[in-house]
Design an enzyme around this catalytic site. Structure first.
Site, PDB file in Angstrom:
ATOM      1  N   ALA A  11       0.805  -1.222   0.000  1.00 48.13           N
ATOM      2  CA  ALA A  11       0.000   0.000   0.000  1.00 48.13           C
ATOM      3  C   ALA A  11       0.836   1.270   0.000  1.00 48.13           C
ATOM      4  O   ALA A  11       0.335   2.350  -0.295  1.00 48.13           O
ATOM      5  CB  ALA A  11      -0.936  -0.005   1.209  1.00 48.13           C
ATOM      6  N   ARG A  16      10.984   7.358  -1.653  1.00 52.09           N
ATOM      7  CA  ARG A  16      12.342   7.527  -2.164  1.00 52.09           C
ATOM      8  C   ARG A  16      12.508   7.150  -3.636  1.00 52.09           C
ATOM      9  O   ARG A  16      13.539   7.419  -4.241  1.00 52.09           O
ATOM     10  CB  ARG A  16      13.330   6.727  -1.295  1.00 52.09           C
ATOM     11  CG  ARG A  16      13.677   7.460  -0.007  1.00 52.09           C
ATOM     12  CD  ARG A  16      14.548   6.611   0.882  1.00 52.09           C
ATOM     13  NE  ARG A  16      13.781   5.597   1.590  1.00 52.09           N
ATOM     14  CZ  ARG A  16      14.329   4.559   2.207  1.00 52.09           C
ATOM     15  NH1 ARG A  16      15.629   4.359   2.171  1.00 52.09           N
ATOM     16  NH2 ARG A  16      13.560   3.688   2.850  1.00 52.09           N
ATOM     17  N   THR A  82       2.180  -1.621   9.145  1.00 52.67           N
ATOM     18  CA  THR A  82       2.102  -2.965   8.558  1.00 52.67           C
ATOM     19  C   THR A  82       1.061  -3.843   9.276  1.00 52.67           C
ATOM     20  O   THR A  82       0.431  -4.683   8.639  1.00 52.67           O
ATOM     21  CB  THR A  82       3.484  -3.664   8.617  1.00 52.67           C
ATOM     22  OG1 THR A  82       4.031  -3.524   9.937  1.00 52.67           O
ATOM     23  CG2 THR A  82       4.458  -3.044   7.634  1.00 52.67           C
TER      24      THR A  82
HETATM   25  C1  UD1 Z   1       9.376  -3.247   7.882  1.00 52.38           C
HETATM   26  C2  UD1 Z   1       9.437  -3.975   9.227  1.00 52.38           C
HETATM   27  C3  UD1 Z   1      10.905  -4.114   9.641  1.00 52.38           C
HETATM   28  C4  UD1 Z   1      11.663  -4.856   8.574  1.00 52.38           C
HETATM   29  C5  UD1 Z   1      11.508  -4.136   7.226  1.00 52.38           C
HETATM   30  C6  UD1 Z   1      12.110  -4.989   6.141  1.00 52.38           C
HETATM   31  C7  UD1 Z   1       7.421  -3.286  10.444  1.00 52.38           C
HETATM   32  C8  UD1 Z   1       6.874  -2.420  11.482  1.00 52.38           C
HETATM   33  N1  UD1 Z   1       8.726  -3.192  10.215  1.00 52.38           N
HETATM   34  O1  UD1 Z   1       9.892  -1.955   8.120  1.00 52.38           O
HETATM   35  O2  UD1 Z   1      10.984  -4.833  10.857  1.00 52.38           O
HETATM   36  O3  UD1 Z   1      13.026  -4.942   8.913  1.00 52.38           O
HETATM   37  O4  UD1 Z   1      10.121  -3.974   6.912  1.00 52.38           O
HETATM   38  O5  UD1 Z   1      12.106  -4.269   4.935  1.00 52.38           O
HETATM   39  O6  UD1 Z   1       6.700  -4.050   9.862  1.00 52.38           O
HETATM   40  N2  UD1 Z   1       2.947  -1.170   4.032  1.00 52.38           N
HETATM   41  C9  UD1 Z   1       1.591  -1.137   3.848  1.00 52.38           C
HETATM   42  N3  UD1 Z   1       0.825  -0.392   4.660  1.00 52.38           N
HETATM   43  C10 UD1 Z   1       1.338   0.330   5.683  1.00 52.38           C
HETATM   44  C11 UD1 Z   1       2.740   0.297   5.874  1.00 52.38           C
HETATM   45  C12 UD1 Z   1       3.508  -0.476   5.040  1.00 52.38           C
HETATM   46  O7  UD1 Z   1       1.084  -1.766   2.932  1.00 52.38           O
HETATM   47  O8  UD1 Z   1       0.564   0.973   6.377  1.00 52.38           O
HETATM   48  C13 UD1 Z   1       3.778  -1.964   3.141  1.00 52.38           C
HETATM   49  C14 UD1 Z   1       4.735  -1.107   2.334  1.00 52.38           C
HETATM   50  O9  UD1 Z   1       4.163  -0.748   1.099  1.00 52.38           O
HETATM   51  C15 UD1 Z   1       5.923  -2.055   2.149  1.00 52.38           C
HETATM   52  C16 UD1 Z   1       5.870  -2.938   3.381  1.00 52.38           C
HETATM   53  O10 UD1 Z   1       4.581  -2.824   3.910  1.00 52.38           O
HETATM   54  O11 UD1 Z   1       5.777  -2.859   1.012  1.00 52.38           O
HETATM   55  C17 UD1 Z   1       6.900  -2.567   4.404  1.00 52.38           C
HETATM   56  O12 UD1 Z   1       6.633  -1.257   4.844  1.00 52.38           O
HETATM   57  P1  UD1 Z   1       7.776  -0.232   5.187  1.00 52.38           P
HETATM   58  O13 UD1 Z   1       7.172   1.035   5.568  1.00 52.38           O
HETATM   59  O14 UD1 Z   1       8.765  -0.241   4.078  1.00 52.38           O
HETATM   60  O15 UD1 Z   1       8.370  -0.927   6.491  1.00 52.38           O
HETATM   61  P2  UD1 Z   1       9.807  -0.737   7.068  1.00 52.38           P
HETATM   62  O16 UD1 Z   1       9.843   0.512   7.838  1.00 52.38           O
HETATM   63  O17 UD1 Z   1      10.811  -0.938   6.017  1.00 52.38           O
END
Ligand code: UD1
Ligand code: CA
Length: 463
Positions: A11, A16, A82
């Site tokens: 989502a 970046r 997430t």
């Molecule tokens: C997340 C993990 C982290 C892990 C990392 C690996 C959590 C809280 N943290 O962090 O432990 O090391 O991934 O890359 O889960 N997304 C949604 N909806 C949201 C938020 C995110 O669909 O509300 C999706 C994003 O599009 C993405 C994925 O979830 O594909 C990961 O989200 P991101 O914000 O990149 O998490 P990180 O901070 O990287």
């Protein structure tokens, strides 16, 4: 077989990437990042998938049409973390007593084998265990969630980088964010999540501590940490694409294909044994290359079928076309959509074809435009021949019979038919059908004026 649903989080915008497009739709090796994750999940044995969409939802949904009803989407209207994303997916999943694999849409290099190991680890741990997760050690864990283990080595929690103590920051075992879990457990666990973290979000990672406090979380350590890398910017996109192309090349080499240098073969392309792909070749889309075919330097093929033993000389470009067995193409040929080059046929340099069929052994070796036509078996098209297929309103067909001979620099004004075995004399503009076995000639008769050149030169010099 047990039902295992993949929940793929996709989502986020991916700030970046600096893009109007959702991050997961950016492509490597001819496929969106998200599709690579789905292909790996299906290869690992999941039965269906729910993709959580938000930013660019309509576009992401549209890109998933090719998966049919095996992939559904759930809308997460606001990105509240997430954990919240998984809540949205579960609402779409409905009542279900199977298992889920929770994955991210931005990790295109994940190995199907590791996802399979993840799912099997949960199975092997017995029915009481609720959750398994992948972990890996990386040289620079900055930004990742850290795996917190107790003195006995059991995983007890995941802590996000920004929420870590200095001691926890030193941990180099990270969370690649890929989990296998019982659906019923996940449903209960995400309902209990609270946004008590630096970002005020619902973190799916907090589910791990819940599992650890219960029956224990099973950790599966992955050796190839590079395969778990998430893509956040265009440098990482480039690095992932190089890695994916290298993986595809090595896979083909193992199956008996010779690949010199850095040919780029996209995901899903098929190449038969003993085919040779030279440096700089690009194969895209649904391209299939048959056994023993030779694709020389710089050829670019998109959705093209190349049959056994065909030879493409350098810098030929083909799209949505078929090339028959032992046919010879190029150098510098351009096959536009719906070109069908028969077996043993030749298409040479600076020949452009479009929606044209060359039957077996037909030849157009130099400088020609063949559009909307059919060229019979063993017919020969001379240099500079043009199929005049377009009158400004409609396209018309040129039909050349088997064994016919079209002399150089002829124009065939379509619709027109050249009969079997007929000759068209060099430089003829053909506007009427030519019967079988006939000769068509339409050009001014040649006249030689004896001594005229010398007289002309003397006159011009005197001026
Ligand atoms: C997340 C993990 C982290 C892990 C990392 C690996 C959590 C809280 N943290 O962090 O432990 O090391 O991934 O890359 O889960 N997304 C949604 N909806 C949201 C938020 C995110 O669909 O509300 C999706 C994003 O599009 C993405 C994925 O979830 O594909 C990961 O989200 P991101 O914000 O990149 O998490 P990180 O901070 O990287
Ligand atoms: Ca991320």
């Amino acid at each position: 077989m047990k039902k295992v649903t993949a929940i793929v989080l996709a989502a986020g915008q991916g700030t970046r990437m600096k893009s109007a497009r959702a991050k997961v739709l950016h492509e490597i090796a001819g496929r969106p990042l998200l599709h690579h994750v789905l292909f790996a999940a299906f290869e690992a044995g999941v039965t269906d998938a729910i993709v959580v969409v938000g930013f660019g939802a309509d576009e992401v949904r549209a890109s998933l049409a090719s998966f049919g009803d095996k992939v559904r989407t759930a809308l997460q209207p606001e990105q509240r973390g997430t954990g919240h994303a998984v809540q949205c997916a579960l609402a779409e999943l409905g009542q279900d007593d199977g298992e889920v694999l929770v994955l991210c849409g931005d990790t295109p290099l994940v190995h199907a084998g590791d996802l399979k190991r993840l799912a099997s680890a949960l199975e092997a741990a017995g029915p009481d265990r609720e959750l398994a997760l992948l972990t890996c050690r990386v040289p620079d864990p900055t930004g990742y969630g850290r795996i917190i283990r107790d003195a006995a080595g059991s995983v007890v929690a995941i802590r996000e980088h920004r929420d870590c103590s200095p001691t926890e920051r030193a941990i180099d075992e990270i969370n690649p964010a890929m989990y296998a879990a019982r659906t019923a457990f996940v449903r209960a666990a995400v309902a209990k999540l609270e946004p008590n973290n630096d970002q005020r979000e619902l973190y799916f990672t907090d589910v791990v501590a819940q599992a650890a406090a219960g029956s224990g979380a099973v950790a599966v350590v992955v050796e190839d940490a590079g395969s778990l890398a998430g893509i956040n910017d265009r440098m990482q996109l480039d690095a992932a694409e190089r890695a994916m192309h290298a993986r595809i090349r090595d896979g083909l080499r193992r199956s008996g294909v010779t690949i010199r240098g850095d040919a780029r073969v996209d995901a899903g392309v098929e190449v038969g044994q003993d085919a040779v792909l030279e440096h700089g070749v690009v194969l895209r889309g649904a391209t299939k290359v048959g056994r023993g075919a030779f694709i020389d330097v710089g050829c670019v093929l998109t959705d093209v079928t190349v049959a056994e033993g065909a030879k493409l000389s350098p810098y030929s470009v083909a799209t949505k076309s078929a090339i028959g067995a032992r046919a010879q193409i190029g150098p510098f040929s351009h096959l536009r959509p719906e070109s069908d080059i028969g077996e043993d046929a030749h298409v040479g340099n600076f020949v452009e074809t479009k929606k044209t069929k060359l039957h077996k052994g037909a030849k157009a070796n130099h400088l020609a435009y063949l559009g909307d036509g059919e060229v019979g078996e063993a017919a020969n098209i001379g240099a500079g021949t043009i199929f005049c297929n377009y009158d400004g309103f409609k396209k018309h067909k040129t039909d050349i019979g088997p064994g016919a001979f079209i002399g150089s620099d002829s124009q065939l004004v379509a619709p027109v038919k050249i009969g079997k075995g007929a000759y068209v004399a060099t430089g003829t503009t053909v506007t009427k059908d030519v019967p079988e076995g006939a000769l068509a000639i339409a050009r001014v008769k040649q006249e030689n004026k004896e001594g005229y050149a010398d007289r002309l030169r003397a006159r011009l010099k005197a001026k």
